[in-house]
Enzyme design. Structure first.
Site, mmCIF file in Angstrom:
data_model
loop_
_atom_site.group_PDB
_atom_site.id
_atom_site.type_symbol
_atom_site.label_atom_id
_atom_site.label_comp_id
_atom_site.label_asym_id
_atom_site.label_seq_id
_atom_site.Cartn_x
_atom_site.Cartn_y
_atom_site.Cartn_z
ATOM 1 N N HIS A 164 -11.754 -11.156 -27.202
ATOM 2 C CA HIS A 164 -12.047 -10.437 -25.955
ATOM 3 C C HIS A 164 -12.787 -11.387 -25.022
ATOM 4 C CE1 HIS A 164 -14.936 -9.608 -29.122
ATOM 5 N NE2 HIS A 164 -15.877 -9.549 -28.191
ATOM 6 N N TYR A 222 -16.361 -19.791 -40.335
ATOM 7 C CA TYR A 222 -16.814 -18.643 -39.543
ATOM 8 C C TYR A 222 -16.261 -17.343 -40.139
ATOM 9 C CZ TYR A 222 -16.793 -15.316 -35.654
ATOM 10 O OH TYR A 222 -16.925 -14.186 -34.872
ATOM 11 N N LYS A 264 -18.138 -14.134 -41.853
ATOM 12 C CA LYS A 264 -17.966 -12.801 -41.274
ATOM 13 C C LYS A 264 -17.367 -11.816 -42.277
ATOM 14 C CE LYS A 264 -19.615 -12.693 -37.092
ATOM 15 N NZ LYS A 264 -20.560 -11.641 -36.661
ATOM 16 N N GLU A 279 -10.638 -12.647 -37.439
ATOM 17 C CA GLU A 279 -10.446 -13.876 -38.212
ATOM 18 C C GLU A 279 -10.475 -13.621 -39.719
ATOM 19 O OE1 GLU A 279 -9.993 -17.249 -37.416
ATOM 20 O OE2 GLU A 279 -9.548 -16.641 -35.377
ATOM 21 N N THR A 317 -14.800 -9.589 -37.045
ATOM 22 C CA THR A 317 -13.780 -10.385 -36.359
ATOM 23 C C THR A 317 -12.412 -10.268 -37.015
ATOM 24 O OG1 THR A 317 -13.059 -12.637 -35.880
ATOM 25 C CG2 THR A 317 -14.549 -12.389 -37.733
ATOM 26 N N GLY A 329 -25.418 -13.483 -24.681
ATOM 27 C CA GLY A 329 -23.992 -13.810 -24.786
ATOM 28 C C GLY A 329 -23.117 -12.886 -23.948
ATOM 29 N N GLN A 330 -21.833 -13.177 -23.965
ATOM 30 C CA GLN A 330 -20.885 -12.370 -23.181
ATOM 31 C C GLN A 330 -20.978 -10.878 -23.537
ATOM 32 O OE1 GLN A 330 -16.282 -12.979 -22.612
ATOM 33 N NE2 GLN A 330 -16.560 -11.851 -24.538
HETATM 34 O O1 G4F Z 1 -10.595 -19.377 -27.711
HETATM 35 P P1 G4F Z 1 -10.646 -19.816 -29.119
HETATM 36 O O2 G4F Z 1 -11.603 -20.897 -29.430
HETATM 37 O O3 G4F Z 1 -10.961 -18.503 -29.957
HETATM 38 P P2 G4F Z 1 -10.707 -18.114 -31.490
HETATM 39 O O4 G4F Z 1 -10.732 -19.285 -32.381
HETATM 40 O O5 G4F Z 1 -9.504 -17.244 -31.546
HETATM 41 O O6 G4F Z 1 -12.014 -17.241 -31.820
HETATM 42 C C1 G4F Z 1 -12.518 -16.260 -30.921
HETATM 43 O O7 G4F Z 1 -11.974 -14.985 -31.221
HETATM 44 C C2 G4F Z 1 -12.262 -14.492 -32.539
HETATM 45 C C3 G4F Z 1 -11.634 -13.118 -32.706
HETATM 46 O O8 G4F Z 1 -12.271 -12.192 -31.880
HETATM 47 C C4 G4F Z 1 -13.772 -14.431 -32.734
HETATM 48 F F1 G4F Z 1 -14.052 -13.996 -33.977
HETATM 49 C C5 G4F Z 1 -14.391 -15.778 -32.497
HETATM 50 O O9 G4F Z 1 -15.795 -15.665 -32.586
HETATM 51 C C6 G4F Z 1 -14.023 -16.248 -31.085
HETATM 52 O O10 G4F Z 1 -14.589 -15.367 -30.153
HETATM 53 O O11 G4F Z 1 -9.204 -20.275 -29.595
HETATM 54 C C7 G4F Z 1 -8.064 -19.460 -29.407
HETATM 55 C C8 G4F Z 1 -6.819 -20.258 -29.745
HETATM 56 C C9 G4F Z 1 -6.900 -20.994 -31.085
HETATM 57 O O12 G4F Z 1 -5.692 -20.776 -31.760
HETATM 58 C C10 G4F Z 1 -7.023 -22.462 -30.724
HETATM 59 O O13 G4F Z 1 -6.416 -23.347 -31.656
HETATM 60 O O14 G4F Z 1 -6.658 -21.292 -28.772
HETATM 61 C C11 G4F Z 1 -6.243 -22.487 -29.413
HETATM 62 N N1 G4F Z 1 -6.596 -23.622 -28.551
HETATM 63 C C12 G4F Z 1 -5.708 -24.488 -28.020
HETATM 64 N N2 G4F Z 1 -6.346 -25.415 -27.303
HETATM 65 C C13 G4F Z 1 -7.841 -23.979 -28.158
HETATM 66 C C14 G4F Z 1 -7.673 -25.127 -27.365
HETATM 67 N N3 G4F Z 1 -9.057 -23.433 -28.393
HETATM 68 C C15 G4F Z 1 -10.139 -24.037 -27.817
HETATM 69 N N4 G4F Z 1 -11.363 -23.487 -28.027
HETATM 70 N N5 G4F Z 1 -10.013 -25.172 -27.040
HETATM 71 C C16 G4F Z 1 -8.798 -25.770 -26.786
HETATM 72 O O15 G4F Z 1 -8.711 -26.785 -26.094
#
Ligand code: G4F
Length: 363
Positions: free
Chosen positions: A189, A159, A163, A137, A135, A19-20
């Site tokens: 990150h 998730y 966690k 979260e 996390t 992974g990253q």
């Molecule tokens: O990039 P995301 O999917 O990351 P999210 O849900 O924040 O989780 C990541 O960070 C957490 C904290 O370190 C980790 F625990 C977890 O494992 C992961 O690495 O989404 C970020 C934000 C969300 O609010 C989501 O609703 O982006 C918003 N978003 C808007 N459009 C989207 C999209 N997310 C995704 N994946 N795809 C979209 O099209």
């Protein structure tokens, strides 16, 4: 390196080496002179492209092995065979969006993996130091101020639920059995090695393809969502420092700055040579082109001012928007001397540039 120097090298296990974070941490530990045993899930299909792209895939001190995190027997055998000084447990189904669709697999996988490793350390190698990738979260979105290690927990997706349980499992093994177990409460990150199912890499890879004429529109979910986004290369440094501390403890790693998805889109497209303005509300919001640098205009003559290149697709909305927007890394800064070195602007530029290079080389 001869066999005698191997005896003085530290041995680390990294779960989720493909992974990253696994890839960046592997490179860092190899640079520090560790023997690294990186685990991937059994089945033999794991793509090691991230290790390749960091130039460490064939490093003589990196050993990639298959390991079933859901098997206690496997974890006991792993600790017995390798006798590692440090275990960095990074492997997990880490997509919040996917956890809503696959709650059982997400929760069971995360809980079993951590418990099996902690139990194996307790029984077989009690002096091994254990890092649990936690996390942000686990905090509540309702908490609008900076989140610290003392902020109330309120997991709001499968998730985060899992966690939070592995956070407490690590604390329990520390308190009950004296295991050196520490949790990094990691805010978002990112990097060029991020999987494109996460929003930052989805945005930068689309911005690159649009700027090179290989795509025309990017669809996203909630543009207003805010995150504290840092650079993964900085975070693995913090992860390593957490295990070098005198005492096991839990630390927030964050940048202390938040930005919206909309902000990130604007930065990414600007990095690709396309200026944007947002118009409309909620699911009718779009971003239109307001500026095109000469190089992009020459490359993509069909791209016009006023053209819609980003729109909202409610299919990407989540059942509930989770995650706090901003973390306070003061404890890590004071106790570990950790701080981020890469700004959001630099991170975005790094990611877009890498994606442009990938598209140009047909990657
Ligand atoms: O990039 P995301 O999917 O990351 P999210 O849900 O924040 O989780 C990541 O960070 C957490 C904290 O370190 C980790 F625990 C977890 O494992 C992961 O690495 O989404 C970020 C934000 C969300 O609010 C989501 O609703 O982006 C918003 N978003 C808007 N459009 C989207 C999209 N997310 C995704 N994946 N795809 C979209 O099209």
């Amino acid at each position: 390196m001869d066999d005698s120097s191997n005896l003085t090298m530290k041995t680390a296990v990294i779960t989720g080496v493909a992974g990253q974070d696994g890839a960046y941490l592997t490179r860092m530990l190899l640079d520090k002179g560790y023997q690294v045993h990186g685990t991937v899930r059994p089945g033999g299909s794991t793509d090691l492209w991230r290790l390749d792209s960091l130039g460490v895939r064939n490093h003589p001190h990196l050993h990639v092995l298959q390991h079933d995190l859901c098997s206690l027997v496997d974890s006991l055998a792993l600790m017995d065979r390798l006798q590692p000084q440090e275990v960095y447990h990074l492997a997990a189904q880490s997509s919040v969006a996917r956890s809503f669709e696959e709650p059982h697999a997400t929760v069971n996988g995360i809980q079993q993996g951590t418990l099996n490793l902690l139990e194996a350390i307790r029984k077989v190698t009690p002096t091994t130091r254990f890092f649990e990738a936690g996390t942000s979260e686990i905090f509540s979105t309702k908490h609008s101020a900076l989140c610290t290690e003392l902020t109330a927990f309120h997991p709001r997706n499968p998730y985060a639920l899992a966690k939070l349980s592995t956070y407490w499992a690590t604390v329990n093994y520390r308190e009950s059995f004296n295991v050196f177990g520490s949790v990094g409460i990691l805010f978002n990150h990112e990097s060029p090695l991020r999987d494109p199912r996460f929003v930052t890499r989805k945005i930068t890879s689309s911005a690159a393809r649009i700027a090179l004429g290989e795509a025309s529109v990017l669809e996203l979910g909630n543009l207003a969502a805010r995150r504290d986004w840092g650079y993964a290369g900085d975070y693995v440094e913090g992860i390593w420092r957490i295990l070098q501390a005198d005492q096991p403890d839990d630390f927030v790693l964050a940048t202390q700055r938040s930005a919206s998805v909309r902000d990130f889109v604007r930065l990414a497209f600007a990095g690709a040579g396309i200026g944007l303005a947002f118009q409309g509300q909620a699911e009718h919001e779009v971003a239109v082109v307001t500026d095109i640098v000469d190089g992009v205009a020459d490359q993509v003559p069909c791209l016009k001012l006023g053209q819609v290149v980003v729109r909202v697709n409610p299919d990407f909305y989540r059942p509930i928007e989770t995650g706090p927007s901003i973390g306070d890394p003061s404890k890590a800064r004071l106790a570990l001397g950790w701080q981020v070195s890469t700004s959001l602007e630099e991170l975005c530029k790094l990611m877009v540039s890498a994606d442009i290079a990938r598209v140009k080389s047909g990657g």
